[in-house]
Design a protein around this motif. Structure first.
Motif, PDB file in Angstrom:
ATOM      1  N   ALA A 189      41.056  44.119  34.320  1.00 22.15           N
ATOM      2  CA  ALA A 189      40.178  43.040  34.790  1.00 22.15           C
ATOM      3  C   ALA A 189      41.023  41.882  35.307  1.00 22.15           C
ATOM      4  O   ALA A 189      41.981  41.463  34.653  1.00 22.15           O
ATOM      5  CB  ALA A 189      39.284  42.560  33.649  1.00 22.15           C
TER       6      ALA A 189
ATOM      7  N   VAL B  76      33.679  45.397  36.177  1.00 23.84           N
ATOM      8  CA  VAL B  76      33.827  44.027  35.670  1.00 23.84           C
ATOM      9  C   VAL B  76      33.072  43.034  36.548  1.00 23.84           C
ATOM     10  O   VAL B  76      33.139  43.098  37.782  1.00 23.84           O
ATOM     11  CB  VAL B  76      35.322  43.644  35.599  1.00 23.84           C
ATOM     12  CG1 VAL B  76      35.513  42.171  35.282  1.00 23.84           C
ATOM     13  CG2 VAL B  76      36.045  44.518  34.585  1.00 23.84           C
TER      14      VAL B  76
ATOM     15  N   LEU C  93      35.080  37.254  33.717  1.00 24.43           N
ATOM     16  CA  LEU C  93      36.260  37.200  32.858  1.00 24.43           C
ATOM     17  C   LEU C  93      36.592  35.746  32.549  1.00 24.43           C
ATOM     18  O   LEU C  93      36.761  34.941  33.464  1.00 24.43           O
ATOM     19  CB  LEU C  93      37.462  37.871  33.539  1.00 24.43           C
ATOM     20  CG  LEU C  93      38.806  37.790  32.809  1.00 24.43           C
ATOM     21  CD1 LEU C  93      38.742  38.490  31.456  1.00 24.43           C
ATOM     22  CD2 LEU C  93      39.919  38.391  33.671  1.00 24.43           C
TER      23      LEU C  93
ATOM     24  N   VAL D 294      35.216  39.457  28.497  1.00 21.91           N
ATOM     25  CA  VAL D 294      34.934  40.109  29.770  1.00 21.91           C
ATOM     26  C   VAL D 294      33.582  40.799  29.668  1.00 21.91           C
ATOM     27  O   VAL D 294      33.182  41.250  28.598  1.00 21.91           O
ATOM     28  CB  VAL D 294      36.061  41.132  30.119  1.00 21.91           C
ATOM     29  CG1 VAL D 294      36.131  42.235  29.087  1.00 21.91           C
ATOM     30  CG2 VAL D 294      35.890  41.718  31.509  1.00 21.91           C
TER      31      VAL D 294
ATOM     32  N   ALA E  27      30.956  43.662  31.894  1.00 19.94           N
ATOM     33  CA  ALA E  27      30.966  44.680  32.938  1.00 19.94           C
ATOM     34  C   ALA E  27      29.686  45.489  32.859  1.00 19.94           C
ATOM     35  O   ALA E  27      29.100  45.629  31.783  1.00 19.94           O
ATOM     36  CB  ALA E  27      32.177  45.587  32.755  1.00 19.94           C
TER      37      ALA E  27
END
Length: 193
Positions: A66, A102, A105, A114, A116
């Motif tokens: 990420a 992702v 972040l 994070v 996703a």
């Protein structure tokens, strides 16, 4: 040596010394400015592979890739990358693997959160496709801390469909020693600094 010639030589020497001081002082100031100036900003990132420390036969692995460019550090929703995961429980003959895209972040020191959206999954995890998951990593070195958004509901498939970005749980679990490590590259992400 005539007095006139002596004065001229002295002036030249004094002017030369002043010029040398100015030049070296200017070079020192220039060096100080270069040293004191901020380094080029690096990206915010969460990378690496590790297993969660569970009893033998309960095998959970995550791989993070990420990234958030330095130019977008105050907009965590511009993060991009992939999370790969697998979870297999040998005794229950249960398990599956998948991948998530992702979409956020955030970092603070050695901790990263994070989120996703799961884009593909198989086996017992196939019903997680389309769900947004959040994960937290505390980059401690040899044994990292780890948390996730579905800790209170059991499985990612039980998360609400409107799960917000970058929402996760505290890092209450740890990575398995020797299984790998996660790495957090942090940067000040405060929009008001």
């Amino acid at each position: 040596m005539s007095p006139k010639h002596h004065r001229t030589t002295t002036r030249v020497a004094v002017l030369g010394a002043v010029a040398l001081l100015l030049l070296t002082g200017g070079a020192a100031a220039s060096t100080a400015t270069a040293v004191d100036s901020p380094r080029p900003a690096r990206e915010v990132a969460l990378t690496g592979t590790a297993m969660i420390d569970r009893p033998k036969g309960d095998e959970i692995t995550f791989t993070f890739d990420a990234h958030l460019p330095a130019a977008d550090r105050t907009d965590p929703g511009k993060a991009r990358g992939t999370i790969r995961f697998s979870h297999y429980i040998e005794e229950a003959h249960w398990g599956g693997a998948g991948e998530a895209k992702v979409d956020c972040l955030m970092t603070g020191g050695r901790v990263a959160t994070v989120s996703a959206v799961v884009t593909k999954a198989d086996g017992d995890l196939k019903d997680t496709v389309g769900k947004r998951v959040g994960l937290t990593v505390d980059d401690r070195g040899r044994q990292d801390g780890f948390g996730y958004s579905w800790s209170m509901v059991g499985l990612p498939s039980s998360l609400p469909d409107d799960m917000p970005k970058c929402v996760s749980g505290a890092p209450f679990e740890k990575t398995r020693p020797g299984s790998g490590t996660f790495h957090v590259s942090a940067m000040d992400q405060r929009p008001w600094k």
